[in-house]
Design a protein around this motif. Sequence first.
Motif, PDB file in Angstrom:
ATOM      1  N   SER A  26      52.089 -15.286  48.551  1.00 24.97           N
ATOM      2  CA  SER A  26      50.905 -15.430  49.053  1.00 24.97           C
ATOM      3  C   SER A  26      50.239 -16.616  48.165  1.00 24.97           C
ATOM      4  O   SER A  26      50.102 -16.508  47.156  1.00 24.97           O
ATOM      5  CB  SER A  26      50.174 -14.074  48.863  1.00 24.97           C
ATOM      6  N   LEU A  27      49.958 -17.714  48.787  1.00 19.17           N
ATOM      7  CA  LEU A  27      49.579 -18.736  48.237  1.00 19.17           C
ATOM      8  C   LEU A  27      48.087 -19.289  48.442  1.00 19.17           C
ATOM      9  O   LEU A  27      47.558 -19.050  49.479  1.00 19.17           O
ATOM     10  CB  LEU A  27      50.205 -19.986  48.687  1.00 19.17           C
ATOM     11  N   ALA A  28      47.130 -19.309  47.554  1.00 19.71           N
ATOM     12  CA  ALA A  28      45.768 -19.881  47.558  1.00 19.71           C
ATOM     13  C   ALA A  28      45.497 -21.132  47.543  1.00 19.71           C
ATOM     14  O   ALA A  28      46.143 -21.866  46.437  1.00 19.71           O
ATOM     15  CB  ALA A  28      44.988 -18.992  46.716  1.00 19.71           C
ATOM     16  N   THR A  29      44.914 -21.832  48.540  1.00 19.25           N
ATOM     17  CA  THR A  29      44.325 -23.329  48.362  1.00 19.25           C
ATOM     18  C   THR A  29      42.915 -23.051  48.286  1.00 19.25           C
ATOM     19  O   THR A  29      42.341 -22.330  48.941  1.00 19.25           O
ATOM     20  CB  THR A  29      44.932 -23.925  49.502  1.00 19.25           C
ATOM     21  N   THR A  30      42.275 -23.938  47.401  1.00 19.80           N
ATOM     22  CA  THR A  30      40.788 -23.909  47.255  1.00 19.80           C
ATOM     23  C   THR A  30      40.336 -25.258  47.546  1.00 19.80           C
ATOM     24  O   THR A  30      40.850 -26.320  47.056  1.00 19.80           O
ATOM     25  CB  THR A  30      40.249 -23.352  45.989  1.00 19.80           C
ATOM     26  N   SER A  31      39.227 -25.284  48.472  1.00 22.92           N
ATOM     27  CA  SER A  31      38.704 -26.557  48.675  1.00 22.92           C
ATOM     28  C   SER A  31      36.991 -26.506  48.351  1.00 22.92           C
ATOM     29  O   SER A  31      36.588 -25.519  48.230  1.00 22.92           O
ATOM     30  CB  SER A  31      38.509 -27.118  50.034  1.00 22.92           C
ATOM     31  N   VAL A  32      36.533 -27.705  47.743  1.00 25.27           N
ATOM     32  CA  VAL A  32      35.339 -27.886  47.477  1.00 25.27           C
ATOM     33  C   VAL A  32      34.406 -28.930  48.236  1.00 25.27           C
ATOM     34  O   VAL A  32      35.044 -29.970  48.628  1.00 25.27           O
ATOM     35  CB  VAL A  32      35.132 -28.274  45.834  1.00 25.27           C
ATOM     36  N   ARG A  33      33.217 -28.480  48.638  1.00 18.86           N
ATOM     37  CA  ARG A  33      32.250 -29.364  49.437  1.00 18.86           C
ATOM     38  C   ARG A  33      30.866 -29.339  48.857  1.00 18.86           C
ATOM     39  O   ARG A  33      30.683 -27.902  48.527  1.00 18.86           O
ATOM     40  CB  ARG A  33      32.548 -29.092  50.647  1.00 18.86           C
ATOM     41  N   LYS A  34      30.229 -30.125  49.115  1.00 14.36           N
ATOM     42  CA  LYS A  34      28.603 -30.229  48.742  1.00 14.36           C
ATOM     43  C   LYS A  34      27.905 -29.507  50.089  1.00 14.36           C
ATOM     44  O   LYS A  34      28.093 -30.135  51.205  1.00 14.36           O
ATOM     45  CB  LYS A  34      28.181 -31.476  48.312  1.00 14.36           C
ATOM     46  N   ASP A  35      26.909 -28.944  49.854  1.00 18.76           N
ATOM     47  CA  ASP A  35      26.132 -28.246  51.033  1.00 18.76           C
ATOM     48  C   ASP A  35      25.050 -29.295  51.065  1.00 18.76           C
ATOM     49  O   ASP A  35      24.935 -30.203  50.352  1.00 18.76           O
ATOM     50  CB  ASP A  35      25.648 -26.913  50.623  1.00 18.76           C
ATOM     51  N   ARG A  36      24.058 -28.943  52.053  1.00 21.15           N
ATOM     52  CA  ARG A  36      22.792 -29.785  52.381  1.00 21.15           C
ATOM     53  C   ARG A  36      22.110 -30.261  51.087  1.00 21.15           C
ATOM     54  O   ARG A  36      21.337 -31.077  50.965  1.00 21.15           O
ATOM     55  CB  ARG A  36      22.124 -29.485  53.246  1.00 21.15           C
ATOM     56  N   GLU A  37      21.895 -29.071  50.201  1.00 17.53           N
ATOM     57  CA  GLU A  37      20.996 -29.046  48.935  1.00 17.53           C
ATOM     58  C   GLU A  37      21.754 -29.892  47.823  1.00 17.53           C
ATOM     59  O   GLU A  37      21.411 -30.186  46.853  1.00 17.53           O
ATOM     60  CB  GLU A  37      20.810 -28.022  48.366  1.00 17.53           C
ATOM     61  N   GLY A  38      23.051 -30.303  48.207  1.00 18.63           N
ATOM     62  CA  GLY A  38      23.969 -31.032  46.897  1.00 18.63           C
ATOM     63  C   GLY A  38      24.736 -29.923  46.194  1.00 18.63           C
ATOM     64  O   GLY A  38      25.226 -30.445  44.968  1.00 18.63           O
ATOM     65  N   ASN A  39      24.740 -28.752  46.405  1.00 21.46           N
ATOM     66  CA  ASN A  39      25.462 -27.724  45.626  1.00 21.46           C
ATOM     67  C   ASN A  39      26.873 -27.664  46.058  1.00 21.46           C
ATOM     68  O   ASN A  39      27.344 -27.669  47.130  1.00 21.46           O
ATOM     69  CB  ASN A  39      24.636 -26.363  45.903  1.00 21.46           C
ATOM     70  N   SER A  40      27.828 -27.415  45.069  1.00 18.30           N
ATOM     71  CA  SER A  40      29.207 -27.338  45.115  1.00 18.30           C
ATOM     72  C   SER A  40      29.463 -25.856  45.902  1.00 18.30           C
ATOM     73  O   SER A  40      28.986 -25.177  45.359  1.00 18.30           O
ATOM     74  CB  SER A  40      30.071 -27.545  43.911  1.00 18.30           C
TER      75      SER A  40
END
Length: 170
Positions: free
Chosen positions: A33-47
């Motif tokens: 079982s392999l976990a991949t994590t992605s990060v993005r910023k929301d409209r308020e600039g929070n990760s």
Amino acid sequence: MARGINKVILVGNLGNDPDTKYTQGGMAVTRISLATTSVRKDREGNSQERTEWHRVVFFGKLGEIAGEYLRKGSQVYVEGEIRYDKFTGQDGVEKYTTDIVANEMQMLGGRGGGEGGGGYADRGERPQRSAPPRRDFGGGGQPPRNAPAPAAAAPAAGGFDEFADDDIPF
């Protein structure tokens, strides 16, 4: 047109120890079982982090290697193809699965124990050999007329076939 392309590339961390079983014919089948994590910023600039879990299956020699060397938390690069299956459960309900059938694997990083670094493919049955660095001359792959001739490659370590730059077709 010829065939389509079904290729998946994942880099992530194992969520559990590999589960290796053997077919009646003696072929190893290892599941992780392999976990991949992605990060993005929301409209308020929070990760915002999003983790996806992937079911990965290794067969044959690659399955043996994955079962022996991978552990929970290991970081790994996997190349393969996506496979969808449908089956009827014991309760008579149709169920669906999505698996990544791996055909290449590269152990990455380490967990303090010196792990990592080995690359394996199911067609070679041995660690992958790194290709020599390509020379990019910026002119469609052709060296300028006044460019010096490439030097011979240093002998390869690890007992693989040795070759000179003259043997490389690019």
